[in-house]
Design a protein around this motif. Structure first.
Motif, mmCIF file in Angstrom:
data_model
loop_
_atom_site.group_PDB
_atom_site.id
_atom_site.type_symbol
_atom_site.label_atom_id
_atom_site.label_comp_id
_atom_site.label_asym_id
_atom_site.label_seq_id
_atom_site.Cartn_x
_atom_site.Cartn_y
_atom_site.Cartn_z
ATOM 1 N N MET A 1 28.850 20.769 -2.314
ATOM 2 C CA MET A 1 27.430 20.861 -2.090
ATOM 3 C C MET A 1 27.073 20.055 -0.840
ATOM 4 S SD MET A 1 24.753 20.296 -5.155
ATOM 5 C CE MET A 1 23.067 20.330 -4.709
ATOM 6 N N LEU A 2 26.214 20.614 -0.006
ATOM 7 C CA LEU A 2 25.831 19.917 1.223
ATOM 8 C C LEU A 2 24.498 19.204 1.039
ATOM 9 C CD1 LEU A 2 26.774 22.585 3.912
ATOM 10 C CD2 LEU A 2 28.110 20.615 3.126
ATOM 11 N N TYR A 3 24.402 18.040 1.682
ATOM 12 C CA TYR A 3 23.200 17.215 1.620
ATOM 13 C C TYR A 3 22.870 16.726 3.019
ATOM 14 C CZ TYR A 3 24.453 16.694 -3.336
ATOM 15 O OH TYR A 3 24.779 16.921 -4.649
ATOM 16 N N MET A 4 21.578 16.774 3.378
ATOM 17 C CA MET A 4 21.109 16.109 4.584
ATOM 18 C C MET A 4 20.676 14.710 4.150
ATOM 19 S SD MET A 4 18.017 17.007 7.244
ATOM 20 C CE MET A 4 16.743 16.838 6.004
ATOM 21 N N VAL A 5 21.220 13.710 4.824
ATOM 22 C CA VAL A 5 20.917 12.324 4.475
ATOM 23 C C VAL A 5 20.346 11.633 5.707
ATOM 24 C CG1 VAL A 5 21.859 10.145 3.626
ATOM 25 C CG2 VAL A 5 22.804 12.317 2.783
ATOM 26 N N GLU A 6 19.133 11.114 5.552
ATOM 27 C CA GLU A 6 18.484 10.366 6.624
ATOM 28 C C GLU A 6 18.560 8.890 6.267
ATOM 29 O OE1 GLU A 6 14.704 12.456 7.942
ATOM 30 O OE2 GLU A 6 15.179 13.491 6.046
ATOM 31 N N MET A 7 19.094 8.091 7.186
ATOM 32 C CA MET A 7 19.278 6.664 6.943
ATOM 33 C C MET A 7 18.568 5.855 8.017
ATOM 34 S SD MET A 7 23.340 6.523 6.124
ATOM 35 C CE MET A 7 24.151 8.091 5.828
ATOM 36 N N LEU A 34 35.344 8.522 5.794
ATOM 37 C CA LEU A 34 34.681 9.642 5.125
ATOM 38 C C LEU A 34 34.626 10.879 6.021
ATOM 39 C CD1 LEU A 34 31.726 7.883 3.248
ATOM 40 C CD2 LEU A 34 33.967 8.568 2.336
ATOM 41 N N GLN A 35 34.467 10.664 7.330
ATOM 42 C CA GLN A 35 34.458 11.791 8.262
ATOM 43 C C GLN A 35 35.831 12.456 8.309
ATOM 44 O OE1 GLN A 35 32.239 11.026 12.096
ATOM 45 N NE2 GLN A 35 31.932 9.037 11.089
ATOM 46 N N ARG A 36 36.883 11.648 8.375
ATOM 47 C CA ARG A 36 38.228 12.211 8.399
ATOM 48 C C ARG A 36 38.548 12.978 7.116
ATOM 49 N NH1 ARG A 36 38.534 7.900 11.062
ATOM 50 N NH2 ARG A 36 39.966 6.236 10.797
ATOM 51 N N GLN A 37 38.000 12.535 5.997
ATOM 52 C CA GLN A 37 38.232 13.190 4.709
ATOM 53 C C GLN A 37 37.366 14.442 4.535
ATOM 54 O OE1 GLN A 37 37.376 10.037 1.912
ATOM 55 N NE2 GLN A 37 39.416 9.160 2.087
ATOM 56 N N GLY A 38 36.441 14.684 5.454
ATOM 57 C CA GLY A 38 35.590 15.864 5.396
ATOM 58 C C GLY A 38 34.357 15.707 4.515
ATOM 59 N N GLN A 39 34.121 14.508 4.005
ATOM 60 C CA GLN A 39 32.946 14.288 3.148
ATOM 61 C C GLN A 39 31.692 13.991 3.967
ATOM 62 O OE1 GLN A 39 35.256 11.358 0.884
ATOM 63 N NE2 GLN A 39 34.507 12.399 -0.943
ATOM 64 N N TRP A 40 31.871 13.401 5.136
ATOM 65 C CA TRP A 40 30.753 13.125 6.040
ATOM 66 C C TRP A 40 30.919 14.106 7.191
ATOM 67 C CZ3 TRP A 40 28.872 7.478 6.615
ATOM 68 C CH2 TRP A 40 27.684 7.424 7.355
ATOM 69 N N ARG A 41 30.278 15.265 7.084
ATOM 70 C CA ARG A 41 30.513 16.383 7.988
ATOM 71 C C ARG A 41 29.949 16.181 9.382
ATOM 72 N NH1 ARG A 41 30.737 21.823 5.882
ATOM 73 N NH2 ARG A 41 31.982 21.810 4.009
ATOM 74 N N HIS A 42 28.728 15.661 9.468
ATOM 75 C CA HIS A 42 28.059 15.480 10.758
ATOM 76 C C HIS A 42 27.321 14.151 10.745
ATOM 77 C CE1 HIS A 42 28.770 19.663 11.918
ATOM 78 N NE2 HIS A 42 28.443 19.962 10.670
ATOM 79 N N LEU A 43 27.236 13.549 11.924
ATOM 80 C CA LEU A 43 26.546 12.261 12.072
ATOM 81 C C LEU A 43 25.839 12.260 13.422
ATOM 82 C CD1 LEU A 43 26.010 9.259 11.367
ATOM 83 C CD2 LEU A 43 28.317 8.748 12.216
ATOM 84 N N TRP A 44 24.509 12.155 13.367
ATOM 85 C CA TRP A 44 23.708 12.114 14.595
ATOM 86 C C TRP A 44 22.840 10.867 14.604
ATOM 87 C CZ3 TRP A 44 23.816 16.712 11.701
ATOM 88 C CH2 TRP A 44 24.478 17.770 12.302
ATOM 89 N N ARG A 45 22.737 10.252 15.753
ATOM 90 C CA ARG A 45 21.838 9.119 15.942
ATOM 91 C C ARG A 45 20.432 9.649 16.183
ATOM 92 N NH1 ARG A 45 23.871 4.843 19.892
ATOM 93 N NH2 ARG A 45 24.622 4.040 17.924
ATOM 94 N N ILE A 55 25.096 14.967 7.591
ATOM 95 C CA ILE A 55 25.368 15.992 6.597
ATOM 96 C C ILE A 55 26.600 15.549 5.809
ATOM 97 C CG2 ILE A 55 25.973 18.411 6.158
ATOM 98 C CD1 ILE A 55 23.170 18.051 7.377
ATOM 99 N N PHE A 56 26.419 15.449 4.496
ATOM 100 C CA PHE A 56 27.512 15.082 3.596
ATOM 101 C C PHE A 56 27.904 16.286 2.760
ATOM 102 C CE2 PHE A 56 26.089 10.890 4.626
ATOM 103 C CZ PHE A 56 27.156 10.045 4.382
ATOM 104 N N ASP A 57 29.165 16.340 2.391
ATOM 105 C CA ASP A 57 29.683 17.350 1.479
ATOM 106 C C ASP A 57 30.220 16.613 0.258
ATOM 107 O OD1 ASP A 57 30.756 19.541 0.209
ATOM 108 O OD2 ASP A 57 32.073 20.124 1.865
ATOM 109 N N ALA A 58 29.541 16.763 -0.867
ATOM 110 C CA ALA A 58 29.933 16.084 -2.103
ATOM 111 C C ALA A 58 29.863 17.087 -3.248
ATOM 112 C CB ALA A 58 29.013 14.896 -2.373
ATOM 113 N N SER A 59 30.678 16.880 -4.252
ATOM 114 C CA SER A 59 30.739 17.826 -5.366
ATOM 115 C C SER A 59 29.560 17.695 -6.319
ATOM 116 C CB SER A 59 32.047 17.646 -6.130
ATOM 117 O OG SER A 59 32.121 16.342 -6.676
#
Length: 94
Positions: A1-7, A34-45, A55-59
């Protein structure tokens, strides 16, 4: 499942600078893992802010919560999570 996460990161001015530097280094290592494992798909400043959109990919919601709460900067963050679904007009389906 994909999630947009704003931090948004808000490190207190009173935090020891050496401790803050250590936390930031640990954060970088954890996020890159987490990025290498594919769980943290995208990271933008976010320009002009100490913030990011990712964008995170988590079950599951629980897995995402575990990933986010494992961030060394987690105690200093405001986090907004938006679950994502495929759009019917998209030519790319995840």
């Amino acid at each position: 499942m994909l999630y947009m996460v704003e931090m948004i990161v808000q490190i207190p001015q009173s935090l020891d600078p050496e401790l803050a530097a250590k936390i930031k280094l640990d954060e970088k290592e954890y996020s890159q893992k987490l990025q290498r494992q594919g769980q943290w798909r995208h990271l933008w400043r976010v320009v002009g802010e100490y913030a990011n959109v990712s964008i995170f990919d988590a079950s599951s919601n629980d897995e995402l919560h575990t990933l986010l709460s494992g961030l060394p900067l987690f105690p200093y963050m405001q986090i907004k999570v938006t679950p994502l679904a495929n759009h019917p007009s998209s030519i790319v389906q995840e």
